[in-house]
Write a protein that holds these residues in place. Structure first.
Motif, PDB file in Angstrom:
ATOM      1  N   GLN A  56       0.857  -1.179   0.000  1.00 13.33           N
ATOM      2  CA  GLN A  56       0.000   0.000   0.000  1.00 13.33           C
ATOM      3  C   GLN A  56       0.894   1.231   0.000  1.00 13.33           C
ATOM      4  O   GLN A  56       1.855   1.310   0.774  1.00 13.33           O
ATOM      5  N   LEU A  57       0.594   2.172  -0.887  1.00 16.60           N
ATOM      6  CA  LEU A  57       1.419   3.369  -1.010  1.00 16.60           C
ATOM      7  C   LEU A  57       0.555   4.618  -1.015  1.00 16.60           C
ATOM      8  O   LEU A  57      -0.653   4.554  -1.258  1.00 16.60           O
ATOM      9  N   GLY A  58       1.199   5.744  -0.745  1.00 15.25           N
ATOM     10  CA  GLY A  58       0.517   7.030  -0.807  1.00 15.25           C
ATOM     11  C   GLY A  58       1.330   8.004  -1.641  1.00 15.25           C
ATOM     12  O   GLY A  58       2.133   7.612  -2.468  1.00 15.25           O
ATOM     13  N   GLU A  59       1.137   9.273  -1.415  1.00 16.92           N
ATOM     14  CA  GLU A  59       1.883  10.284  -2.144  1.00 16.92           C
ATOM     15  C   GLU A  59       3.319  10.349  -1.646  1.00 16.92           C
ATOM     16  O   GLU A  59       3.645   9.893  -0.559  1.00 16.92           O
ATOM     17  N   GLY A  60       4.199  10.936  -2.479  1.00 20.87           N
ATOM     18  CA  GLY A  60       5.550  11.199  -2.021  1.00 20.87           C
ATOM     19  C   GLY A  60       6.596  10.288  -2.609  1.00 20.87           C
ATOM     20  O   GLY A  60       6.450   9.769  -3.713  1.00 20.87           O
ATOM     21  N   PHE A  61       7.659  10.071  -1.833  1.00 26.48           N
ATOM     22  CA  PHE A  61       8.861   9.376  -2.281  1.00 26.48           C
ATOM     23  C   PHE A  61       9.026   8.089  -1.482  1.00 26.48           C
ATOM     24  O   PHE A  61       9.184   8.118  -0.258  1.00 26.48           O
ATOM     25  N   TYR A  62       8.988   6.957  -2.192  1.00 24.11           N
ATOM     26  CA  TYR A  62       9.161   5.644  -1.554  1.00 24.11           C
ATOM     27  C   TYR A  62      10.442   5.003  -2.062  1.00 24.11           C
ATOM     28  O   TYR A  62      10.816   5.164  -3.220  1.00 24.11           O
ATOM     29  N   VAL A  63      11.095   4.282  -1.153  1.00 26.51           N
ATOM     30  CA  VAL A  63      12.303   3.558  -1.537  1.00 26.51           C
ATOM     31  C   VAL A  63      12.118   2.075  -1.259  1.00 26.51           C
ATOM     32  O   VAL A  63      11.397   1.684  -0.331  1.00 26.51           O
ATOM     33  N   LEU A  64      12.749   1.263  -2.104  1.00 27.72           N
ATOM     34  CA  LEU A  64      12.759  -0.186  -1.931  1.00 27.72           C
ATOM     35  C   LEU A  64      14.214  -0.634  -1.864  1.00 27.72           C
ATOM     36  O   LEU A  64      15.010  -0.288  -2.747  1.00 27.72           O
ATOM     37  N   THR A  65      14.542  -1.369  -0.815  1.00 27.63           N
ATOM     38  CA  THR A  65      15.900  -1.889  -0.672  1.00 27.63           C
ATOM     39  C   THR A  65      15.836  -3.386  -0.407  1.00 27.63           C
ATOM     40  O   THR A  65      14.772  -3.947  -0.162  1.00 27.63           O
ATOM     41  N   GLY A  66      16.985  -4.002  -0.449  1.00 27.37           N
ATOM     42  CA  GLY A  66      17.071  -5.434  -0.194  1.00 27.37           C
ATOM     43  C   GLY A  66      18.379  -5.967  -0.722  1.00 27.37           C
ATOM     44  O   GLY A  66      19.018  -5.348  -1.584  1.00 27.37           O
ATOM     45  N   GLU A  67      18.776  -7.099  -0.216  1.00 26.93           N
ATOM     46  CA  GLU A  67      20.035  -7.688  -0.659  1.00 26.93           C
ATOM     47  C   GLU A  67      19.949  -8.082  -2.133  1.00 26.93           C
ATOM     48  O   GLU A  67      18.869  -8.313  -2.671  1.00 26.93           O
ATOM     49  N   GLU A 106      13.462  13.530  -4.279  1.00 28.05           N
ATOM     50  CA  GLU A 106      12.530  14.161  -3.327  1.00 28.05           C
ATOM     51  C   GLU A 106      11.799  15.316  -3.990  1.00 28.05           C
ATOM     52  O   GLU A 106      10.579  15.479  -3.842  1.00 28.05           O
ATOM     53  N   GLU A 107      12.546  16.128  -4.725  1.00 28.75           N
ATOM     54  CA  GLU A 107      11.931  17.272  -5.419  1.00 28.75           C
ATOM     55  C   GLU A 107      10.914  16.795  -6.452  1.00 28.75           C
ATOM     56  O   GLU A 107       9.839  17.388  -6.610  1.00 28.75           O
ATOM     57  N   MET A 108      11.255  15.725  -7.148  1.00 29.92           N
ATOM     58  CA  MET A 108      10.320  15.176  -8.141  1.00 29.92           C
ATOM     59  C   MET A 108       9.025  14.730  -7.486  1.00 29.92           C
ATOM     60  O   MET A 108       7.949  14.817  -8.082  1.00 29.92           O
ATOM     61  N   SER A 109       9.106  14.232  -6.259  1.00 27.96           N
ATOM     62  CA  SER A 109       7.911  13.700  -5.583  1.00 27.96           C
ATOM     63  C   SER A 109       6.907  14.789  -5.221  1.00 27.96           C
ATOM     64  O   SER A 109       5.815  14.501  -4.770  1.00 27.96           O
ATOM     65  N   ARG A 110       7.303  16.065  -5.439  1.00 35.25           N
ATOM     66  CA  ARG A 110       6.323  17.143  -5.252  1.00 35.25           C
ATOM     67  C   ARG A 110       5.310  17.139  -6.393  1.00 35.25           C
ATOM     68  O   ARG A 110       4.186  17.606  -6.242  1.00 35.25           O
ATOM     69  N   TYR A 111       5.734  16.640  -7.562  1.00 36.36           N
ATOM     70  CA  TYR A 111       4.877  16.643  -8.747  1.00 36.36           C
ATOM     71  C   TYR A 111       4.238  15.283  -9.010  1.00 36.36           C
ATOM     72  O   TYR A 111       3.217  15.195  -9.692  1.00 36.36           O
ATOM     73  N   MET A 112       4.862  14.233  -8.520  1.00 36.33           N
ATOM     74  CA  MET A 112       4.404  12.874  -8.827  1.00 36.33           C
ATOM     75  C   MET A 112       4.849  11.933  -7.709  1.00 36.33           C
ATOM     76  O   MET A 112       5.670  12.291  -6.872  1.00 36.33           O
ATOM     77  N   GLN A 113       4.292  10.757  -7.746  1.00 42.60           N
ATOM     78  CA  GLN A 113       4.740   9.713  -6.820  1.00 42.60           C
ATOM     79  C   GLN A 113       6.037   9.112  -7.378  1.00 42.60           C
ATOM     80  O   GLN A 113       6.105   8.753  -8.544  1.00 42.60           O
ATOM     81  N   VAL A 114       7.066   9.040  -6.537  1.00 40.93           N
ATOM     82  CA  VAL A 114       8.362   8.518  -6.959  1.00 40.93           C
ATOM     83  C   VAL A 114       8.703   7.287  -6.116  1.00 40.93           C
ATOM     84  O   VAL A 114       8.598   7.320  -4.893  1.00 40.93           O
TER      85      VAL A 114
END
Length: 552
Positions: A19-30, A476-484
């Motif tokens: 589940q996601l919302g607006e803004g900047f999300y990161v995905l990490t993992g080995e 982060e700046e891009m996430s002001r205009y779109m979901q990143v």
């Protein structure tokens, strides 16, 4: 924007939900945890070709379902055009069966892959590492300029004008080819037409002539037969007509004393009148019939002409011959006036080309203005990302003839050093330089487009440290205009997200599964510390992770 992602039975994923919302999300993992699996699954939503090998072992099908909030993107026309129910919460689903069958749905309505792809491409952009190669693609470079110059409306007008221009050109080519062919066949057409015209055919004459020739051929036989019938009807003592006359006289006599005699008299009178009339007609016909050898020859010659024309043109009636005559007349007329038609069409093409070039000129002007802005902004942004001596230039050349995109040819030229001349990007930029260049271009596009979601799949390849942190700031700046959403292996970028997912593998019942979870603050500190220090998490790494996350 992407609000929910559900994946079932895809590769190592048994069941996964995000589940996601607006803004900047990161995905990490080995490495090998399955981050690329997520991209593969999402690519199916974007219309990528399905492969049954991606279905989890021992399962019948896999399902990928993505939900988007599309309330702000004016997509109602798309749904109306494709007869799909419109909801602000839009669900895209793809099912892949082991049989090889693939099904696509929008809001539970079955759709073709083309329609799914059209909508998905307006909702999400997945930027994977291989997309960096697009920088050397002139079509991509042109699209960047068109987005930044807001050319969408003009390009739509240009597309209509150019399509009509090409249509007229094709029409001219076809008519010239036909003219050449017709001129080669003109003598043959004219000979056929003149032969048919000289015959002066009339539609019903064949039947009439065939009847007349039959009569003339058997004239004596017919004349004799008619006289014989006439004589049988008119013998003085036993002729039918005279016998009927006697019968009417008798009926007239008895009708005075026998009431039914009136009806008998009436019927006998009717017969007498008919036979008397027939008798007179037979006599007249018999007198008229004469054997006329000259007339018979004349008719026979005429019929032979008709039969030969029918055989030549492989038809069986004069009506069909008349149709052929008309068709030949029209062909000859067309040949006669084809030069005028060609000249008229050539004028139309010149007028349409003028209109097409007029729109192309406006598009080109906008592109050149956008190119100037792009050059300036890219140099500034790349300097911010540690490339202080970078040079970037959009090279324009004009096409001799317009194509689908206008009259421009463009090339992105690049140099990372003052002393190095400008060269096409693909020939001179390193992997890390291309990553930064592409990020900056995507960031500029983000402010000029209404695309809801962009996913970066390890766009940070080839960079680290301070530069990685600055790339995170740009996202982060891009996430002001779109979901990143960024899949990253760099802690500096991971710390910038306002939501952090971890992709991981787990063993269960002897099987390996890929899972994902949204990290809490403490879990996030641990994850970033591990990214900083490796398998063994040190106190210093924990402390650095808190600094990156701005946690006191």
């Amino acid at each position: 924007m992407l609000t929910d992602l559900f994946i079932q039975n895809y590769a190592l994923i048994s069941r996964l939900e995000m589940q996601l919302g607006e803004g900047f999300y990161v995905l990490t993992g080995e490495t090998g945890a399955g981050k690329s699996i997520l991209i593969g699954a999402l690519s199916l939503i974007l219309g990528q070709r399905a492969d049954i090998k991606t279905i989890k072992s021992n399962e019948d099908k896999c399902i990928i379902e993505a939900s988007f909030n599309i309330s702000a993107y004016q997509l109602q026309d798309f749904f109306e055009k494709n007869d799909i129910d419109y909801y602000e919460e839009c669900i895209l689903r793809r099912e892949i069966h082991v049989s090889g069958k693939s099904r696509a749905f929008i809001n539970d309505t079955p759709v073709s892959l083309t329609i799914l792809k059209e909508l998905a491409s307006a909702l999400i952009d997945i930027h994977s590492q291989h997309q960096n190669l697009l920088l050397s693609d002139n079509r991509f470079q042109m699209r960047v300029l068109d987005i930044l110059s807001h050319n969408a409306g003009l390009l739509k007008d240009y597309g209509k004008a150019f399509t009509h221009y090409k249509f007229l050109q094709n029409q001219l080519r076809e008519i010239i080819e036909q003219a050449d062919k017709n001129k080669a066949d003109e003598e043959y057409f004219r000979f056929q037409f003149e032969q048919l015209e000289a015959a002066k055919l009339s539609e019903n004459e064949q039947e009439s002539l065939e009847e007349e020739v039959a009569t003339l051929t058997h004239a004596e036989e017919i004349k004799s037969g008619l006289y014989k019938i006439f004589q049988l009807l008119n013998r003085e003592e036993a002729g039918v007509v005279s016998l009927l006359k006697d019968s009417t006289n008798i009926a007239s006599s008895i009708s005075k004393v026998y009431p039914a005699g009136e009806e008998i008299l009436e019927r006998l009178n009717s017969c007498y009148i008919d036979l008397k009339d027939l008798s007179d007609d037979l006599e007249t016909r018999a007198e008229r019939i004469e054997f006329e050898p000259e007339r018979l020859q004349q008719i026979t010659d005429r019929l032979n002409l008709i039969y030969s024309l029918q055989q030549k043109h492989r038809v069986s009636s004069i009506k069909e011959l008349l149709e052929i005559e008309l068709s030949l007349r029209e062909k000859l007329h067309s040949i006669e006036y084809m030069d005028e038609d060609i000249e008229k069409l050539q004028k139309q093409i010149q007028e349409q080309l003028k209109e097409t070039l007029s729109i192309a000129k406006k598009i080109s002007g906008n592109r050149k203005k956008a190119a100037t802005t792009l050059e300036k902004n890219l140099v500034e942004r790349l300097a911010y990302l540690g490339m202080s001596n970078v040079k970037f230039h959009v090279e324009f050349t004009e096409r001799e003839t317009p194509n689908e995109t206008g009259t421009d040819q463009v090339r992105f030229l690049f140099s990372a050093n003052k002393s190095m001349p400008l060269h096409p990007v693909a020939e001179t930029a390193s992997g890390g330089e291309i990553s930064r260049l592409m990020l900056c271009i995507k960031a500029l596009i983000a402010s000029a487009t209404s695309l809801p979601t962009i996913i970066f799949d390890e766009i940070d390849t080839g960079v680290s440290g301070e530069i990685a942190d600055k790339m995170g700031i740009i996202m982060e700046e891009m996430s002001r205009y779109m979901q990143v959403i960024s899949i990253t292996h760099l802690p500096q970028i991971a710390a910038r997200g306002n939501g952090h997912f971890k992709v991981y593998k787990e063993e269960k019942d002897g099987k390996t599964y890929t899972n994902i979870k949204l990290l809490s603050q403490s879990e996030r500190i641990t994850e970033i510390a591990q990214m900083l220090s490796g398998a063994k998490i040190t106190d210093a790494a924990i402390s650095n992770a808190k600094v990156l996350l701005k946690i006191n």
